[in-house]
Every structure is written in structure tokens, then in C-alpha cells.
Write a protein that holds these residues in place. Structure first.
Motif, mmCIF file in Angstrom:
data_model
loop_
_atom_site.group_PDB
_atom_site.id
_atom_site.type_symbol
_atom_site.label_atom_id
_atom_site.label_comp_id
_atom_site.label_asym_id
_atom_site.label_seq_id
_atom_site.Cartn_x
_atom_site.Cartn_y
_atom_site.Cartn_z
ATOM 1 N N ALA A 1 0.826 -1.202 0.000
ATOM 2 C CA ALA A 1 0.000 0.000 0.000
ATOM 3 C C ALA A 1 0.863 1.255 0.000
ATOM 4 N N VAL A 2 1.952 1.228 0.767
ATOM 5 C CA VAL A 2 2.847 2.385 0.804
ATOM 6 C C VAL A 2 3.470 2.603 -0.573
ATOM 7 N N VAL A 3 3.890 1.511 -1.180
ATOM 8 C CA VAL A 3 4.489 1.620 -2.507
ATOM 9 C C VAL A 3 3.462 2.154 -3.510
ATOM 10 N N ASP A 4 2.245 1.700 -3.374
ATOM 11 C CA ASP A 4 1.188 2.138 -4.278
ATOM 12 C C ASP A 4 0.992 3.648 -4.191
ATOM 13 N N VAL A 5 1.037 4.166 -2.966
ATOM 14 C CA VAL A 5 0.839 5.597 -2.776
ATOM 15 C C VAL A 5 2.038 6.391 -3.285
ATOM 16 N N LEU A 6 3.227 5.852 -3.042
ATOM 17 C CA LEU A 6 4.438 6.625 -3.201
ATOM 18 C C LEU A 6 5.096 6.496 -4.573
ATOM 19 N N ALA A 7 5.168 5.262 -5.069
ATOM 20 C CA ALA A 7 6.069 5.010 -6.194
ATOM 21 C C ALA A 7 5.416 5.241 -7.553
ATOM 22 N N ASP A 8 6.293 5.487 -8.538
ATOM 23 C CA ASP A 8 5.823 5.605 -9.919
ATOM 24 C C ASP A 8 5.969 4.274 -10.629
ATOM 25 N N GLN A 9 7.134 3.662 -10.396
ATOM 26 C CA GLN A 9 7.408 2.370 -11.011
ATOM 27 C C GLN A 9 7.556 1.349 -9.900
ATOM 28 N N VAL A 10 7.305 0.100 -10.208
ATOM 29 C CA VAL A 10 7.506 -0.918 -9.191
ATOM 30 C C VAL A 10 8.220 -2.117 -9.797
ATOM 31 N N PRO B 1 4.885 0.372 -14.429
ATOM 32 C CA PRO B 1 4.256 1.444 -13.670
ATOM 33 C C PRO B 1 3.378 0.857 -12.561
ATOM 34 N N VAL B 2 3.396 1.505 -11.398
ATOM 35 C CA VAL B 2 2.635 1.001 -10.248
ATOM 36 C C VAL B 2 1.167 0.810 -10.602
ATOM 37 N N SER B 3 0.630 1.803 -11.303
ATOM 38 C CA SER B 3 -0.804 1.762 -11.590
ATOM 39 C C SER B 3 -1.161 0.505 -12.390
ATOM 40 N N ARG B 4 -0.266 0.118 -13.293
ATOM 41 C CA ARG B 4 -0.543 -1.059 -14.113
ATOM 42 C C ARG B 4 -0.304 -2.340 -13.317
ATOM 43 N N VAL B 5 0.870 -2.456 -12.687
ATOM 44 C CA VAL B 5 1.243 -3.698 -12.000
ATOM 45 C C VAL B 5 0.266 -4.030 -10.871
ATOM 46 N N SER C 1 -2.852 -2.955 -10.478
ATOM 47 C CA SER C 1 -4.271 -3.157 -10.804
ATOM 48 C C SER C 1 -4.454 -4.351 -11.735
ATOM 49 N N ASP C 2 -3.408 -4.661 -12.481
ATOM 50 C CA ASP C 2 -3.564 -5.745 -13.448
ATOM 51 C C ASP C 2 -2.272 -6.571 -13.505
ATOM 52 N N PRO C 3 -1.977 -7.293 -12.400
ATOM 53 C CA PRO C 3 -0.703 -8.012 -12.350
ATOM 54 C C PRO C 3 -0.671 -9.191 -13.306
ATOM 55 N N ASP C 4 0.473 -9.385 -13.935
ATOM 56 C CA ASP C 4 0.628 -10.499 -14.863
ATOM 57 C C ASP C 4 1.099 -11.755 -14.163
ATOM 58 N N HIS C 5 2.041 -11.565 -13.248
ATOM 59 C CA HIS C 5 2.690 -12.720 -12.657
ATOM 60 C C HIS C 5 1.895 -13.252 -11.461
ATOM 61 N N ALA C 6 1.886 -14.572 -11.321
ATOM 62 C CA ALA C 6 1.132 -15.199 -10.234
ATOM 63 C C ALA C 6 1.628 -14.739 -8.871
ATOM 64 N N TYR C 7 2.949 -14.489 -8.774
ATOM 65 C CA TYR C 7 3.492 -14.082 -7.476
ATOM 66 C C TYR C 7 2.976 -12.702 -7.071
ATOM 67 N N THR C 8 2.943 -11.786 -8.039
ATOM 68 C CA THR C 8 2.398 -10.456 -7.753
ATOM 69 C C THR C 8 0.941 -10.572 -7.317
ATOM 70 N N GLN C 9 0.238 -11.452 -7.994
ATOM 71 C CA GLN C 9 -1.179 -11.635 -7.643
ATOM 72 C C GLN C 9 -1.324 -12.131 -6.208
ATOM 73 N N SER C 10 -0.454 -13.085 -5.816
ATOM 74 C CA SER C 10 -0.583 -13.604 -4.461
ATOM 75 C C SER C 10 -0.180 -12.556 -3.425
ATOM 76 N N LEU C 11 0.801 -11.717 -3.773
ATOM 77 C CA LEU C 11 1.171 -10.624 -2.866
ATOM 78 C C LEU C 11 0.003 -9.660 -2.685
ATOM 79 N N LEU C 12 -0.613 -9.326 -3.796
ATOM 80 C CA LEU C 12 -1.730 -8.370 -3.746
ATOM 81 C C LEU C 12 -2.905 -8.949 -2.979
#
Lengths: 603, 283
Positions: free
Chosen positions: A560-569, A582-586, A588-599
Motif C-alpha cells: 500500500a505504501v508503494v502504491d501511494v508513493l512510487a511511480d514504477q515498481v 508502472p505502479v498503476s498497471r502492475v 491493478s492488473d498483475p501479470d505474474h502469479a506471485y504479484t497476484q498472491s502478494l496483492l
């Protein structure tokens, strides 16, 4: 009170100061808990939540004692029980699950023996049945292959497994009340979700009551059905989870909720100004404890201490509670405004891999490849850009940061600063210009500021080192930087021990800024801070970025902090980049399964 | 973190600290001014060459050779205090430096320094001390160098242990990442944080060294007669202790009061700095 498992009436705990006056650490807390109820106790560090938890077990830290009030657990007062009964009570009908399971398990004892010990003390089972019971306990906490696990030592288990063992031990005595002191704080987010699920199931099935202490409202709301908010030793609001979160009645609860960064929010979190008063610092007999920081305070708040009143089915200690329900979030909270255009690249990392193995003769002969901590890392940071680096512990975030800072040598790949300096050299052999252009801010300001230096000495050192300025010029720059990070100039002569956590972190950031760097590396710089302070640090970073077009590499496990603060992730797992963009893309629409599980683990 | 002023107020905060410090100051002051205060010459013998009890002429009586005991006691601490104080400074400097260096550098530097220390720790130091003095004579400079060297060994271990606590802190890492040099890190980041421990330890070691110095004199290796010295006085008068106690008693009281004073001061200092020696293991 009949029917309640635990009832606390007007409990005050404190110590006697040098003039033998009583100083309350916790004052007039009222609380009751019925079987099967789960209560979350939330507050900033130092608000007295752990003290209250320990007092329920009849334990007082050295120097603390009960000043007044009444505490009954199943009709008995643990505070006045004989030692023998208290021993039976603790771990028997009432069990504590501590913050760091790794440290609460005896390192030299096998899991089996630790569980046996708990069973021998707190259950009537004949010893022949202990093993069987251990199996069912481990099954209960969803640990696979119990036979194998029982033979292990604590260090052979992961953090999540250790915490599960601690829960199993607590359950060994079939307690009526579970006390949890931030049990998931040291765990990774994905593990945390599993532990919380487990706790929820246990309370649902066994009707065990639970008091869960945490600074994290998200965690609490995932497990508990009631929430109590503590501030400066007082219970300021107590009510049903959903009521309290959706529509807080106490200004502090409101402030606390507003300061939490959330995913996909379009506004910046709002920080609470000021500091929580320390015990004995002020006398709150005739005023509200929160009055200094309250943005709604009226004259009445400074003249009378509010009593606990019941407003829409909850206890609130505020004069304005009945109006407060209609207040909206604090106005004027800034919208998140992310720049989209950046100029030149500041840091360029290409195909970087890092290894902790040292080159050795045998390795050279056998031609064996060293084990790589990170591999194939590629990213760029441009001027004025904030890059978030997320991942769980062991993903190589800190290693990467150390490599860029020159504290760890890379194994292969290239790192360039401003397309000018080669960052493969360790910090000692870099140009002075290059050293000055990269600055590091650490996670814990308690450890990163030298306790024997004044703020002025801390801030003056980099200026002297890099620019060799005259004393007068240094003094001026120190003043300037203190103003820039919103600290009073009088802090020059203070030592770090005389500052609060947030102020210390500001000094740490200021120390990085005086070097006039192009790139600031931030290693989890908000995770050791309270949420209300965290919001102000986020704001500060954003402002600094805008003012001086700083490039910031922000390492965090908090999405959540990264989402508020960062431009790229950049999402790291096991030393490899799983996803970046870009944070907004990653997010809201993660491609990788690991990102999805983190979210999915974000609470 | 603590200026001289705060250290002083810390010691003076407790009754034992006030008592100890005043005892130490009394002895140091006395050592400074005693040559002008003493009633007799330290080597002038009375016409009655025999033990005589306290009298109006000789407040603490006469010793075996008819010399005034009070005079000799007042002067007897001068050399001991001077030699041990300088030796303590020497021990603190070299021991502290090597220890901090070993703790900060680690690896091979640490290994070399610590194994060297181990070798010296294996030698019974009193015997070694006697050997050195027998070879080079009992010149004060030789005494200072030998005592300073041997008592510095303990400082190395202590300073290293204290440094290991500090060296893992992020502020040391921060200094390194800033590009600070080794000496800057040692003196700015580490030394101020291990100073308190070293300070308390030097006070303790000073008192041990005083005892050792007196023991050397007692054995006849310290101060050359007729120069008055507490250890020497005790040694020469102890044979007649049953007949005449006062020539032994007064230097004994002087020596032990100084050592007790130093210990009380060190304790008060440790307590005020939060280094309670009952809970902390000093190597």
C-alpha cells in the motif's frame, strides 16, 4: 458481571516516580469479554497495549503496579492469586502467543519436547497419549507431516512454522482466552494471511476468546469482531469492528484510519500532527488526553476530562462523540499526483547478479558456479522518479540495495550512475563525487543515528566530508535542512535519544539530503514507524522529490505504501524480477502469479 | 554523550560516589602538596633508634630506623600514584585502540591481535614483571611501560567486546556507505560509544595496578629505599608487627583507603552510566 470471561473495571496501572507520585501508564480501562469473542487492541507504540495484555495475565513489568480498579478472569483476579494458581492459569486457561515465536521457543529443545512440556504442565492427559495429542495439535495448526516436524529444532523451521508451533503450544492447555501480542509482525505478508486464517478458524471452532494486540488495524479487522483503540494509556473507543472502521466516533480513531495508506486510493494518507504524550509528561485529570492533536478540539476538551459514554452501540471517550459520527474525513488531504514525464536516467542496472560466496582456489579449480542471491536484475531510475522495490524477506531486496550503495560487490552485470560512474566498485574505491551522489536511509532510525552525536554533528558530517565547507556555511545548511524536513531549529543540540521515532527518521533523511544526492536509497524506512507518523514521512518524500528532482529507490514489503508513493515498481522473488512496470498497471492488473498472491495478501 | 560535567554529576549523585571521589581527590592532592606539608625529612632519623608509639612530636610514632611514620606515609603514595596513573593512561590508549581496531576490522586483523593477546595472557604477569625489572632496573619509566603494557591486555579484550556491539549498528554502516575512512569511523562513530565502558574499566584497573605496584615494592622490586613507599614500608615493618603495629597500620590504611575510594568511584560511575557491573560481564 455474569457471563463474561474477562471483566476489567477502571483498571489503572502505573509506577511511582522519584517524588513518589503515582504516574499512570494505563488509566481507567473498562473492558469485558465473553467466551468466543475476539477483541483487537490497537494503538501506537507506547500507548500501553502490551502492558494491559500482560496485566491480564497477572504480570507487571519491573516498577509497574496496579494503581486501582478491578480485573476478573472467570471470577478470579490474577493480580492477587497465589503463585501456584497463577502458574496453572498461565498457559492453562489463558495462553499468550508472543510476537517473535523464533525467540520464544527454546533453541536447544526439539519441538516434541517443548510440546510435551506444555502438555505435562497444562493437561491431565496421561503421558502415553501426549504424542497422539501433539499430532492432533499440529494438525490443528495445519502443519503437514507432524511426525517429521516433532523431531526438529526450532531453527529448522520457517518463521511461519515457528509461529504455528507457538500457537499449538498455546492451544495445548485448551485455553479459554488467547492473548496475542503482535504475532504476525515479523512474518511475510503471504504467511501472515495463513496465520490469520488459522486464528479465525480456531476461535470459530473452539469458542476460544481472543485478545489480539497490534498496531495494524488491517490485521485486527481480519481476525477480530470487536476493536478497542488505545491512546496514551486510555481506551478511547471500543466497539464492533465494522461500525468502528466504517464510522469512527473518536477523532483519534478517525485520524488513525485516515493515516493508513490503502491500495488504489487516490488521496494521500493524512498524518496526525504532534506526538502521543508520554506517561507523567502532563496531567490529564482535567482535560482530554487527545486534545493536543485533535483537529476538532473545543474549549470543553481542555477543561474537562471526557467520561466514557455510549454512542451508537460503542464506548467512546470524547465530548464530541455524538457529533463526530457525521464528520467526513479530514478535508484537504492531498490527491496523489504522480508525474508522468522524467528526464535523464540516474541509475541504470543491467543483468546484475550478486553472490555472497567468496572467490576461492577450489572454486577456481572445480569451476563450480557460486550460488547467486540475485540474478538478472534490470531496471532504470530517472530523475524525479520513485521506484518501489517489493518482495518478501529473502527476496534479495536488501542485497540489491547494498550492492548499489557499494557495500556488497556484484558478481556480474553492470550498474551505472548518471551513465558516468561505474557502481561495480565498492564504496571505498568510488570517486568522492560518486559517493556523494548516492545516499542511503536505513529502516530503523534508532540504529542508524549515532546516539552519542548531536543532531547538528550528525547533519554537519556529510557536508564537511563532501564539500569541506566552512563552519559558518555548515551551520547555515544544517538550519536550512532542518526547516526542509519540518523540524524546529532548536533540535540542533539534541541527541537522537531525545527525539521521537518519526523525528529521528526525518533526521536520517535530512542526513542523506545534505549531501545533495541524485539518488536516495530507502530501505523500509517507514516500517519501524507508527502509521500516523508514516503518513508524514511519505508526504515528506514526495515533497522532496518534487523540490529537488530526486530519484528514490524505495524498498518496502508494504504494497500500500508503494502504491501511494512510487511511480514504477519492481517485484522481486527469490532474487529474480517477477514483474516490473508502472505502479498503476502492475498493482491493478498483475501479470505474474506471485504479484497476484502478494496483492491478495494485502489486508 | 557525556561531557566531564555529566560524568561528575553522575558520580556525585550517590553517597558512595561522593565518598569515593573525595577519598581519591584527597590522596591525589596530598601527593601533590605533601613535600611542603611533612613535619620531618623522610630520611632523618631520631636519636632514639627504636620503635616508639605515637607522641606529640611524632604523631604516628617512629619506625625501626627511627624515622617519622606520618612523614613517610604522607610521601609514600607519590611515586605509586604517579606511576600507576600514567601506566593506566598508557594501557587505556594502546589497549583501547587495538581492541577497537580488532573489533572493527575483524577477520585477519582481529585474529592476529587476539592471538597475540592470548600469548601474553598465558604468561604469569607478576613473574614477567619481575623479569623485566631485574633486566632493565626499577626506573619509573620502565615501570610505567611494563605495567601499562600488561594492564592494557585486558583493555584490548574489553574494547573489542564493546566494539562488537557497536560495529553492527546501522550508523557504522551509514558512515561506511558515506565513504568515511577507517580512522574517522573509529574516532567519530565507535569510540564515543565504547568510551563509557573503557572509562569505568580504567578506574578499576588503576586500583589493581596500585595493588600490583605496592606488591612489587613489598617484594623489593618497586621503589628503591630510602624513598618512602607504602608497599616498602609495610614490608620492612611487618616483622615487628606484633611489637609495634603503627608503622604497618598507617601505610596500610592509606593504601586501602585509596583503593576503596577508586573502587567506589568506579562503581558510582558505572551505575550512573548504566553499566551495572553486577549484570554486565567485563572481560
Amino acid at each position: 458481571m455474569s457471563g463474561s470471561l474477562l471483566s476489567i473495571n477502571g483498571l489503572s496501572i502505573g509506577y511511582s516516580d522519584a517524588q513518589s507520585r503515582s504516574v499512570a501508564v494505563i488509566s481507567s480501562v473498562d473492558l469485558s469479554l465473553a467466551a468466543g469473542e475476539t477483541l483487537g487492541l490497537v494503538g501506537e507504540s507506547g500507548c500501553g497495549k502490551s502492558t494491559l495484555l500482560l496485566a491480564i495475565m497477572g504480570f507487571y513489568k519491573a516498577g509497574l503496579h496496579r494503581l486501582g480498579g478491578d480485573l476478573q478472569f472467570m471470577g478470579e483476579d490474577p493480580g492477587v492469586m497465589p503463585a501456584g494458581d497463577l502458574q496453572k492459569l498461565r498457559g492453562g486457561r489463558m495462553a499468550l502467543i508472543p510476537q517473535n515465536a523464533g525467540q520464544s521457543l527454546t533453541p536447544t529443545m526439539k519441538i516434541e519436547n517443548q510440546l510435551f512440556e506444555a502438555l505435562s504442565l497444562h493437561s491431565d492427559l496421561p503421558s502415553g497419549l501426549w504424542r497422539q495429542r501433539c499430532f492432533s495439535l499440529l494438525d490443528r495448526v495445519q502443519l503437514p507431516d507432524p511426525g517429521e516436524l516433532l523431531k526438529r529444532y526450532p531453527h529448522e523451521l520457517s518463521g511461519g512454522q515457528q509461529q504455528r508451533i507457538a500457537i499449538a503450544m498455546a492451544l495445548a492447555g485448551e485455553p479459554d482466552l488467547l492473548l496475542l501480542d503482535e504475532p504476525t509482525t515479523g512474518l511475510d505478508v503471504t504467511t501472515q494471511v495463513h496465520v490469520l486464517d488459522l486464528l479465525r478458524e480456531i476461535t470459530a471452532e473452539t469458542r476460544t476468546a481472543m485478545i489480539y494486540v497490534s498496531h495494524d488495524i488491517g490485521v485486527i479487522s481480519a481476525v477480530c469482531n470487536k476493536i478497542a483503540i488505545m491512546y496514551a494509556g486510555e481506551l478511547v473507543e471500543l466497539g464492533d469492528k465494522n461500525d468502528l472502521i466504517d464510522n469512527p466516533a473518536h477523532p483519534y480513531t478517525k485520524g488513525l484510519l485516515d493515516s493508513i495508506p490503502r491500495m488504489h486510493q487516490d488521496r494521500l494518507p493524512v498524518s496526525l500532527e504532534g506526538m502521543q504524550p508520554q506517561p507523567g509528561q502532563r496531567n490529564f485529570d482535567n482535560q482530554c488526553v487527545f486534545v493536543e492533536r485533535c483537529s476538532y478540539a473545543r474549549p470543553v476538551c481542555q477543561q474537562h476530562k471526557p467520561d466514557s459514554s455510549t454512542v451508537s452501540a460503542r464506548q467512546v471517550k470524547c465530548h464530541l462523540a455524538s457529533e463526530a459520527l457525521d464528520w467526513k474525513s479530514v478535508e484537504g488531504s492531498d490527491r496523489i499526483n504522480k508525474p508522468t514525464k522524467f528526464s535523464r536516467v540516474v541509475l541504470r542496472v543491467k543483468d546484475l547478479s550478486v553472490s555472497y560466496d567468496r572467490p576461492s582456489l577450489t572454486r577456481w579449480f572445480t569451476g563450480r558456479q557460486p550460488s547467486l542471491v540475485t540474478q538478472g536484475i534490470e531496471f532504470e531510475i530517472r530523475r524525479g522518479e520513485i521506484l518501489g522495490l517489493v518482495g518478501e524477506s529473502g527476496s534479495g531486496k536488501s542485497t540489491l540495495l547494498k550492492t548499489i550503495a557499494g557495500l556488497q560487490k556484484p558478481f556480474a552485470g553492470s550498474l551505472m550512475l548518471n551513465d558516468q560512474f561505474d557502481l561495480r566498485h565498492s564504496v571505498g574505491s568510488r570517486d568522492a563525487d560518486c559517493q556523494q551522489k548516492i545516499q542511503l536511509v536505513f529502516q530503523n532510525p534508532d540504529a542508524s543515528l549515532n546516539p552519542s552525536q548531536t543532531v547538528e554533528a550528525i547533519l554537519a558530517r556529510p557536508i564537511k566530508l563532501y564539500f569541506g565547507s566552512s563552519d559558518e556555511a555548515i551551520r547555515q545548511q544544517v538550519d536550512e535542512i532542518l526547516t526542509r524536513v519540518n523540524l524546529p531549529l532548536a533540535y540542533r543540540t539534541r541527541y537522537p535519544g531525545q527525539l521521537s521515532g518519526g523525528e529521528k527518521q526525518r533526521i536520517a533523511i535530512a542526513r542523506a539530503l545534505v549531501a545533495k544526492p541524485d539518488l536516495i536509497l530507502c530501505d523500509e524506512i517507514t516500517s519501524a514507524l507508527d502509521v500516523s507518523v508514516q503518513a508524514s514521512i511519505i508526504k515528506l518524500l514526495l515533497r522532496l522529490r518534487q523540490e529537488s528532482q530526486l530519484a528514490i529507490l524505495f524498498v518496502s514489503h508494504d504494497l500500500a505504501v508503494v502504491d501511494v508513493l512510487a511511480d514504477q515498481v519492481v517485484v522481486l522473488e527469490q532474487g529474480r524480477i517477477r514483474e516490473s512496470g508502472p505502479v498503476s498497471r502492475v498493482f491493478s492488473d498483475p501479470d505474474h502469479a506471485y504479484t497476484q498472491s502478494l496483492l491478495a495478501s494485502v489486508l | 554523550m557525556n561531557s566531564l560535567h555529566t560524568l561528575l554529576t553522575g558520580i556525585l549523585a550517590s553517597r558512595s560516589g561522593r565518598f569515593g571521589l573525595s577519598m581519591v581527590l584527597f590522596h591525589v592532592l596530598l601527593a601533590l602538596v605533601s613535600p611542603w606539608l611533612v613535619p620531618y625529612q623522610f630520611d632523618s632519623q631520631s636519636e632514639i633508634i627504636n620503635h616508639i608509639g605515637p607522641s606529640l612530636q611524632h604523631w604516628a610514632g617512629l619506625d625501626t630506623l627511627g624515622r617519622d611514620v606520618l612523614t613517610r606515609t604522607m610521601l609514600g603514595g607519590r611515586q605509586a600514584i604517579l606511576v600507576t596513573l600514567l601506566a593506566t593512561c598508557l594501557a587505556l590508549t594502546w589497549g583501547g585502540f587495538c581492541g577497537i581496531m580488532a573489533g572493527y576490522k575483524g577477520g585477519r586483523t582481529d585474529e592476529v591481535i587476539m592471538r597475540g593477546i592470548d600469548i601474553f595472557l598465558a604468561i604469569p604477569f607478576m613473574i614477567f614483571l619481575l623479569l623485566v625489572i631485574a633486566t632493565f632496573g626499577n626506573d619509573p619509566v620502565v615501570m610505567i611501560l611494563t605495567l601499562g603494557f600488561f594492564y592494557g591486555i585486558g583493555f584490548v579484550r574489553l574494547a573489542r567486546a564493546a566494539t562488537l556491539d557497536v560495529v553492527v549498528k546501522d550508523y557504522v554502516l551509514a558512515a561506511k556507505s558515506r565513504g568515511e575512512g577507517t580512522f574517522s569511523i573509529l574516532f567519530r562513530e565507535i569510540l564515543p560509544n565504547v568510551r563509557d565502558v573503557l572509562l569505568v574499566e580504567s578506574a578499576m584497573r588503576w586500583s589493581w595496578m596500585l595493588l600490583a605496584f605496592s606488591a612489587l615494592s613489598f617484594l623489593g622490586f618497586g621503589v628503591t629505599p630510602p624513598t618512602p613507599d607504602w608497599g616498602l614500608m609495610i614490608a620492612s615493618a611487618r616483622i615487628y608487627m606484633a611489637l609495634a603495629a603503627w608503622p604497618v597500620l598507617l601505610p596500610m590504611i592509606a593504601l586501602s583507603s585509596l583503593i576503596i575510594g577508586i573502587n567506589l568511584t568506579a562503581d558510582a560511575l558505572a551505575k550512573s552510566l548504566g553499566l551495572d557491573r553486577s549484570t554486565r560481564v567485563l572481560l
